[in-house]
Write a protein that holds these residues in place. Structure first.
Motif, mmCIF file in Angstrom:
data_model
loop_
_atom_site.group_PDB
_atom_site.id
_atom_site.type_symbol
_atom_site.label_atom_id
_atom_site.label_comp_id
_atom_site.label_asym_id
_atom_site.label_seq_id
_atom_site.Cartn_x
_atom_site.Cartn_y
_atom_site.Cartn_z
ATOM 1 N N GLU A 101 0.803 -1.388 -7.121
ATOM 2 C CA GLU A 101 2.135 -1.423 -6.528
ATOM 3 C C GLU A 101 3.209 -0.648 -7.280
ATOM 4 O O GLU A 101 4.295 -0.445 -6.744
ATOM 5 C CB GLU A 101 2.587 -2.887 -6.387
ATOM 6 C CG GLU A 101 1.706 -3.692 -5.443
ATOM 7 C CD GLU A 101 2.061 -5.179 -5.431
ATOM 8 O OE1 GLU A 101 3.014 -5.553 -6.151
ATOM 9 O OE2 GLU A 101 1.393 -5.942 -4.729
ATOM 10 N N MET A 102 2.976 -0.217 -8.507
ATOM 11 C CA MET A 102 4.050 0.399 -9.265
ATOM 12 C C MET A 102 4.314 1.836 -8.831
ATOM 13 O O MET A 102 3.394 2.583 -8.514
ATOM 14 C CB MET A 102 3.753 0.357 -10.773
ATOM 15 C CG MET A 102 3.746 -1.032 -11.361
ATOM 16 S SD MET A 102 4.020 -1.108 -13.154
ATOM 17 C CE MET A 102 2.946 0.162 -13.788
ATOM 18 N N GLU A 155 4.490 -1.824 -1.773
ATOM 19 C CA GLU A 155 3.713 -2.793 -1.001
ATOM 20 C C GLU A 155 4.135 -2.711 0.450
ATOM 21 O O GLU A 155 5.144 -2.097 0.787
ATOM 22 C CB GLU A 155 3.907 -4.207 -1.548
ATOM 23 C CG GLU A 155 5.345 -4.677 -1.604
ATOM 24 C CD GLU A 155 5.456 -6.061 -2.222
ATOM 25 O OE1 GLU A 155 4.446 -6.784 -2.286
ATOM 26 O OE2 GLU A 155 6.557 -6.443 -2.642
ATOM 27 N N ARG A 156 3.366 -3.318 1.310
ATOM 28 C CA ARG A 156 3.651 -3.243 2.749
ATOM 29 C C ARG A 156 4.962 -3.942 3.057
ATOM 30 O O ARG A 156 5.117 -5.124 2.798
ATOM 31 C CB ARG A 156 2.512 -3.904 3.538
ATOM 32 C CG ARG A 156 2.684 -3.827 5.056
ATOM 33 C CD ARG A 156 1.451 -4.366 5.756
ATOM 34 N NE ARG A 156 1.200 -5.756 5.417
ATOM 35 C CZ ARG A 156 1.763 -6.796 6.049
ATOM 36 N NH1 ARG A 156 2.625 -6.588 7.030
ATOM 37 N NH2 ARG A 156 1.465 -8.029 5.689
ATOM 38 N N PRO A 157 5.945 -3.214 3.621
ATOM 39 C CA PRO A 157 7.223 -3.850 3.950
ATOM 40 C C PRO A 157 7.024 -4.973 4.968
ATOM 41 O O PRO A 157 6.266 -4.835 5.921
ATOM 42 C CB PRO A 157 8.059 -2.700 4.538
ATOM 43 C CG PRO A 157 7.442 -1.458 3.984
ATOM 44 C CD PRO A 157 5.974 -1.761 3.887
ATOM 45 N N GLN A 158 7.692 -6.081 4.738
ATOM 46 C CA GLN A 158 7.643 -7.212 5.652
ATOM 47 C C GLN A 158 8.969 -7.946 5.575
ATOM 48 O O GLN A 158 9.850 -7.553 4.801
ATOM 49 C CB GLN A 158 6.476 -8.148 5.293
ATOM 50 C CG GLN A 158 6.487 -8.606 3.842
ATOM 51 C CD GLN A 158 5.287 -9.432 3.495
ATOM 52 O OE1 GLN A 158 5.128 -10.545 4.005
ATOM 53 N NE2 GLN A 158 4.427 -8.921 2.627
ATOM 54 N N LYS A 159 9.116 -8.995 6.352
ATOM 55 C CA LYS A 159 10.380 -9.706 6.415
ATOM 56 C C LYS A 159 10.809 -10.187 5.039
ATOM 57 O O LYS A 159 10.136 -10.994 4.420
ATOM 58 C CB LYS A 159 10.249 -10.904 7.371
ATOM 59 C CG LYS A 159 11.556 -11.633 7.631
ATOM 60 C CD LYS A 159 11.352 -12.747 8.639
ATOM 61 C CE LYS A 159 12.656 -13.454 8.948
ATOM 62 N NZ LYS A 159 12.472 -14.553 9.927
ATOM 63 N N ILE A 202 18.292 13.112 8.981
ATOM 64 C CA ILE A 202 17.453 12.590 7.895
ATOM 65 C C ILE A 202 17.618 11.075 7.844
ATOM 66 O O ILE A 202 18.738 10.565 7.778
ATOM 67 C CB ILE A 202 17.859 13.206 6.548
ATOM 68 C CG1 ILE A 202 17.702 14.734 6.596
ATOM 69 C CG2 ILE A 202 17.016 12.621 5.415
ATOM 70 C CD1 ILE A 202 18.212 15.440 5.358
ATOM 71 N N SER A 203 16.508 10.375 7.899
ATOM 72 C CA SER A 203 16.542 8.912 7.840
ATOM 73 C C SER A 203 16.102 8.443 6.463
ATOM 74 O O SER A 203 15.580 9.216 5.659
ATOM 75 C CB SER A 203 15.636 8.313 8.917
ATOM 76 O OG SER A 203 14.293 8.745 8.728
ATOM 77 N N SER A 204 16.305 7.174 6.188
ATOM 78 C CA SER A 204 15.917 6.608 4.894
ATOM 79 C C SER A 204 14.395 6.508 4.786
ATOM 80 O O SER A 204 13.670 6.540 5.776
ATOM 81 C CB SER A 204 16.541 5.225 4.717
ATOM 82 O OG SER A 204 16.073 4.340 5.720
ATOM 83 N N ILE A 205 13.907 6.360 3.556
ATOM 84 C CA ILE A 205 12.477 6.222 3.286
ATOM 85 C C ILE A 205 12.021 4.818 3.715
ATOM 86 O O ILE A 205 12.753 3.836 3.540
ATOM 87 C CB ILE A 205 12.192 6.436 1.790
ATOM 88 C CG1 ILE A 205 12.670 7.833 1.359
ATOM 89 C CG2 ILE A 205 10.710 6.251 1.477
ATOM 90 C CD1 ILE A 205 12.640 8.038 -0.147
ATOM 91 N N LYS A 206 10.836 4.726 4.264
ATOM 92 C CA LYS A 206 10.304 3.429 4.703
ATOM 93 C C LYS A 206 10.311 2.429 3.546
ATOM 94 O O LYS A 206 9.802 2.715 2.462
ATOM 95 C CB LYS A 206 8.882 3.609 5.229
ATOM 96 C CG LYS A 206 8.281 2.321 5.792
ATOM 97 C CD LYS A 206 6.880 2.565 6.345
ATOM 98 C CE LYS A 206 6.301 1.298 6.930
ATOM 99 N NZ LYS A 206 4.932 1.500 7.470
#
Length: 420
Positions: free
Chosen positions: A64-65, A114-118, A3-7
Motif C-alpha cells: 500500500e505504500m 488501497e481500493r477507494p471505498q466509503k 483535468i480532473s483529480s487523481i482517483k
C-alpha cells in the motif's frame, strides 16, 4: 479537455470543509485541556523509517505504500501513518531532553494505495496523539478518556470503545506458538492473504474480516488468556482507571493491530453506522518502537482517527457560521459607504456580508435570507445622509433604528464584541 483529480485524492469543498474545521476545532480544544502540544511532521520520509517501524510483513509496507526513488536514488515514501514520523522527530531533535513525558498531537494527510471505498481514500486525513516517556497504565487511560471527550464534544454517542491487550515480548512468543498450532490445522480454509500471514504475522489472521476466516478462527486461543502477570496487572489497571473516569468500554479479545510495533493495550472506537463494523479511531501502546528506530528505551502509547469517517458520522448538519449582518445597498456611492462600514466592523470581529455586484434590492435580501444572516440593513441615499438606518432582525422582522457607526452596530449585534 479538463483535468480532473487523481482517483482516491479528493477535494474537500464547502460546506464539507466547514464540517472538517468543526472537527479540528473540537480536537484542538480537547488536546489543549489534556496538555498536548502540536507537532507538524513532513509528508515524505525515508522509506526505511516505515519498513523498520511498521514491519515488512504488514499489508501497508508490502502493498500500500507510495514509495519511489528520488533524483538522488534514495528511497522515499509518502507517509502512510503518523506515529513513525513523530517518533523519528522525537529522536532526531532529542525532545525528551526537554521533558521526560511528552504529549504530542498531529493533523494532516496520509497516503496508501488501497481500493477507494466509503470513508477510505488513497489520500486520507488523520488526527493523532502520542504520549511518550511513561509505561504507566494511567497514560493509556488518559488517552482513552481524551478520545471519549472528543467524541462527546462532537455529540457523537455511537462509536463504542473496545479494548484488548496484545501482551509483551515476554508473553507473546509463547502465545504465538499456541496460536500457530491452532491455525495450522485450519489454514486450508483461510483466504490467500491469511495463508501468507501465517508465516509472517499469524496474529494478523485474527483481524481478517472475511466470513470464512472468522469462522475458522472462532475458537482460536485469546491473547488475554495467555498474558504474563505484569501484562495482566497493566490491563486491569487500565480498566480500573476507565471505570473511575466513567468512560464506557467493552473488551474485544479478538482485536489486533495491523502494525508490528504495538504491545499491551490496544483499542478502537467502533461504529456500525458506516455499513459494516468500522473503526473510526484506533491505537495502542508501542513500548519498543522508539528503541527500534534508534532511540532510547522510551515507552509510548498513541492513536489515530480518520477525518473522513468522523465527518460521515457527523452527517449533513451545517457548520458554516452565518453572517451576523448583511448590508444591502441602493446605488454606487452607497455601496462604497457600505464597503467602508463593513471593513470597520470586520476589524471589530463582526462577520458581515454585502452585495458586490449591484444586484436588485430584492435579490440582495434573498441572498441575506439564504445565508442565514442574523440582521440586515438597507443603506440608500437617505441612510447615508442621515447617518441612521433601520436594522432588521431576520428571525422575526423586528426593526431597530441605529446610528450607522461601527461601534453602535457591534454593540447591537453582540455587546461582547471587542473594539479595536
Amino acid at each position: 479537455m479538463s483535468i480532473s483529480s487523481i482517483k482516491g485524492f479528493n477535494d474537500i469543498l464547502p460546506p464539507e470543509s466547514d464540517r472538517w474545521r468543526h472537527i479540528e476545532e473540537i480536537a484542538r480544544k480537547v488536546f489543549r485541556v489534556n496538555g498536548f502540544s502540536e507537532i507538524r511532521i513532513p509528508i515524505m520520509e525515508k522509506t526505511e523509517l516505515f519498513s523498520r517501524s511498521i514491519g515488512d510483513a504488514t499489508d501497508i509496507v508490502e502493498k500500500e505504500m507510495y514509495s519511489f526513488l528520488d533524483k538522488s536514488g534514495s528511497g522515499v515514501t509518502l507517509r502512510p501513518e503518523g506515529t513513525a514520523g513523530v517518533m523519528r522527530a522525537l529522536i532526531q531533535h532529542k525532545l525528551h531532553s526537554q521533558d521526560s513525558v511528552l504529549k504530542l498531537f498531529y493533523m494532516g494527510p496520509m497516503f496508501r494505495y488501497e481500493r477507494p471505498q466509503k470513508g477510505r481514500y488513497r489520500q486520507f486525513n488523520q488526527i493523532g496523539a502520542e504520549i511518550t516517556g511513561t509505561d504507566d497504565p494511567m497514560a493509556d487511560a488518559q488517552l482513552l478518556n481524551l478520545l471519549a471527550a472528543f467524541f462527546n464534544g462532537l455529540d457523537l454517542k455511537k462509536p463504542e470503545l473496545q479494548i484488548n491487550s496484545l501482551g509483551c515480548p515476554e508473553c507473546r512468543p509463547a502465545y504465538r506458538v499456541k496460536l500457530t498450532a491452532f491455525l495450522e490445522k485450519r489454514i486450508e480454509s483461510m483466504c490467500e492473504d491469511c495463508r501468507r500471514r501465517f508465516d509472517l504475522n499469524p496474529l494478523r489472521i485474527l483481524d481478517c474480516k472475511l466470513s470464512g476466516c472468522i469462522e475458522a478462527t472462532r475458537d482460536a486461543p485469546a491473547m488475554l488468556e495467555n498474558l504474563c502477570d505484569d501484562c495482566v496487572n497493566h490491563f486491569n489497571s487500565v480498566q480500573n482507571y476507565l471505570h473511575q473516569s466513567e468512560t464506557k468500554f467493552i473488551i474485544n479479545p479478538r482485536m489486533v493491530r495491523g502494525l508490528d510495533y504495538y504491545t499491551r493495550t490496544t483499542f478502537e472506537m467502533v461504529t456500525d453506522q458506516l455499513g459494516s463494523q468500522s473503526a473510526v479511531a484506533a491505537g495502542g501502546r508501542y513500548d519498543g518502537l522508539i528503541s527500534q528506530l534508534g532511540g532510547g528505551d522510551i515507552p509510548g502509547v498513541g492513536f489515530a482517527m480518520g477525518m473522513e469517517r468522523i465527518a460521515l458520522l457527523l452527517g449533513e448538519g451545517s457548520y458554516t457560521a452565518p453572517p451576523e449582518l448583511f448590508i444591502a445597498t441602493i446605488g454606487m456611492k452607497e455601496r462604497e459607504f457600505a464597503f467602508g462600514l463593513m471593513n470597520q466592523m470586520m476589524k471589530r470581529g463582526v462577520h458581515v456580508e454585502m452585495d458586490y455586484e449591484g444586484k436588485s434590492l430584492k435579490s440582495q435580501m434573498r441572498r441575506a435570507d439564504r445565508m442565514g444572516a442574523s440582521y440586515s440593513v438597507v443603506v440608500g441615499e437617505n441612510e447615508v445622509n442621515s447617518g441612521k438606518a433601520l436594522f432588521r432582525r431576520m428571525s422575526d422582522g423586528a426593526e431597530t433604528e441605529i446610528t450607522l457607526a461601527a461601534d453602535n452596530i457591534s454593540e447591537l449585534l453582540n455587546p461582547h464584541h471587542t473594539t479595536s
